[in-house]
Scaffold this active site. Structure first.
Site, short mmCIF file in Angstrom:
data_model
loop_
_atom_site.label_atom_id
_atom_site.label_comp_id
_atom_site.label_asym_id
_atom_site.label_seq_id
_atom_site.Cartn_x
_atom_site.Cartn_y
_atom_site.Cartn_z
N GLU A 26 56.42 -73.66 40.21
CA GLU A 26 57.97 -73.40 41.11
C GLU A 26 58.34 -74.28 40.91
OE1 GLU A 26 59.51 -70.50 43.48
OE2 GLU A 26 57.40 -71.02 45.13
N GLY A 79 58.42 -77.70 39.24
CA GLY A 79 58.63 -78.21 38.36
C GLY A 79 57.40 -79.33 38.03
N ASP A 84 49.39 -73.76 30.83
CA ASP A 84 49.28 -74.64 29.42
C ASP A 84 49.84 -74.44 28.08
OD1 ASP A 84 46.33 -74.92 29.80
OD2 ASP A 84 46.19 -71.83 30.42
P1 AMP Z 1 46.70 -72.16 33.93
O1 AMP Z 1 47.44 -70.75 34.81
O2 AMP Z 1 48.17 -72.79 32.73
O3 AMP Z 1 46.10 -72.19 35.15
O4 AMP Z 1 45.35 -70.79 32.89
C1 AMP Z 1 45.53 -69.75 32.55
C2 AMP Z 1 44.11 -69.75 31.60
O5 AMP Z 1 43.26 -70.69 31.69
C3 AMP Z 1 44.37 -68.20 31.87
O6 AMP Z 1 44.19 -67.56 30.28
C4 AMP Z 1 42.32 -68.14 31.86
O7 AMP Z 1 41.37 -67.47 30.48
C5 AMP Z 1 42.32 -70.06 31.58
N1 AMP Z 1 40.99 -70.22 32.86
C6 AMP Z 1 40.60 -70.00 33.37
N2 AMP Z 1 39.52 -70.90 34.31
C7 AMP Z 1 39.21 -71.57 32.94
C8 AMP Z 1 37.97 -72.49 32.36
N3 AMP Z 1 37.19 -73.20 34.10
N4 AMP Z 1 38.23 -73.72 31.78
C9 AMP Z 1 39.24 -72.86 30.55
N5 AMP Z 1 39.91 -72.39 30.80
C10 AMP Z 1 40.08 -71.52 32.03
#
Ligand code: AMP
Length: 308
Positions: free
Chosen positions: A208, A210, A238
């Site tokens: 949050e 930035g 992501d």
């Molecule tokens: P973020 O909140 O942008 O960090 O990403 C969350 C997403 O990352 C979730 O939808 C998970 O399914 C995926 N995720 C969690 N742990 C891993 C990992 N070790 N490798 C790849 N993807 C992951």
């Protein structure tokens, strides 16, 4: 139209935030990146793997947004990657409760032939050897290779991660992960150390608070849009990466100046992601919604001080 190759998890997530709890829902790094990048006129493809337990309608959701899914392998007798996380009250930090690699354990990525010439490659969160495997399959060096990762892979595959980091132009990483990767508390020093590992551009995401963009002594900062409602931060990083990569692929301008705009697009798209659980908000996003929010963003960050 520019081509964008995306690799990352396509997953089941179970999420708990102070506002509620979900059973297994659609998640995964590549899912969020693909949905976010689909807001730009680029020809993108996801390379990933799922098990026979993965609902077809989840895959349709990506292809209906014109994201190519030919590179998503389905292992009929396998189980899909599963991640579960619980957010603390401030929503800025979370604990991972479960990471089940399942079909990811023996995954060999295959980039569809037509995407082997792609200009932009977005290496989303996944085993660093799989990320490298995708780079190795490209027929020519992409104009831009971007890498995202997380603490999980630093803990279990640090050497492989260092090997792939050397080969990318941009890294997008959150503040905590930048500190873990470099052992430095100051993000400015951490960014410098990451530059020394290979990437010319370093983006440090601060939730949050930035995001910061670093390149060769230059720095740019974009705040996150202050929101009335934040339900679930999962996938915000992501979604940021998908917006950043999608915008750069569309504009075909990989300069620092244009990357500033890419950071703004990434932040804008991430601001939608957190408004609902999982991918829900990203599924219903329109170009008008994005434009409206970009205007708010501009107002938030513009000021007019006359300097002599
Ligand atoms: P973020 O909140 O942008 O960090 O990403 C969350 C997403 O990352 C979730 O939808 C998970 O399914 C995926 N995720 C969690 N742990 C891993 C990992 N070790 N490798 C790849 N993807 C992951």
């Amino acid at each position: 139209m520019s081509k964008l190759v995306i690799v990352g998890t396509v997953a089941f997530d179970a999420i708990e935030t102070p506002f509620g709890k979900t059973d297994k829902i659609l998640g995964g790094a590549a899912t969020y990146i693909g949905l976010s990048a689909s807001n730009f006129d680029v020809d993108s493809a996801v390379v990933s793997v799922v098990g026979g337990d993965f609902p077809k309608e989840y895959l349709d959701l990506l292809s209906n947004k014109n994201v190519n899914i030919d590179g998503i392998e389905i292992v009929e007798d396998g189980k899909t990657f599963f991640w579960s996380g619980k957010y603390h009250n401030d929503m800025n930090s979370r604990d991972t409760l479960v990471t089940e690699l399942n079909v990811l354990e023996h995954f060999n990525p295959v980039v569809p032939d037509v995407y082997k010439e792609a200009d932009v490659v977005m290496l989303g969160n996944l085993h660093p050897m799989v990320q490298q495997g995708v780079l190795d399959q490209m027929n020519k060096k992409p104009k831009l290779a971007i890498l995202d990762t997380m603490n999980f892979w630093m803990d279990i595959a640090l050497d492989d991660l260092h090997a792939v980091i050397k080969n990318v132009d941009v890294i997008t990483i959150n503040d905590e992960e930048a500190r873990q990767l470099t052992g430095e508390y100051s993000l400015v020093v951490a960014a410098r150390k990451i530059h020394e590992m290979g990437p010319k551009y370093v983006v440090i995401k601060k939730g949050e608070h930035g995001a910061l963009l670093f390149n060769d002594g230059h720095m740019f900062y974009a705040p996150a849009l202050p929101l009335e409602e934040v339900f679930d931060p999962t996938g915000a990083g992501d979604t940021f990466a998908g917006g950043f990569a999608g915008y750069l692929a569309k504009t075909e301008d990989y300069s620092f100046e244009n990357m500033k705009n890419a950071v703004i697009y990434g932040s804008t798209l991430a601001s939608f992601c957190v408004e609902k659980f999982g991918t829900e908000r990203m599924q219903s996003l329109s170009k008008g919604d994005i434009e409206h929010r970009l205007k708010d963003f501009k107002k938030l960050t513009q000021f007019n001080i006359e300097l002599s």
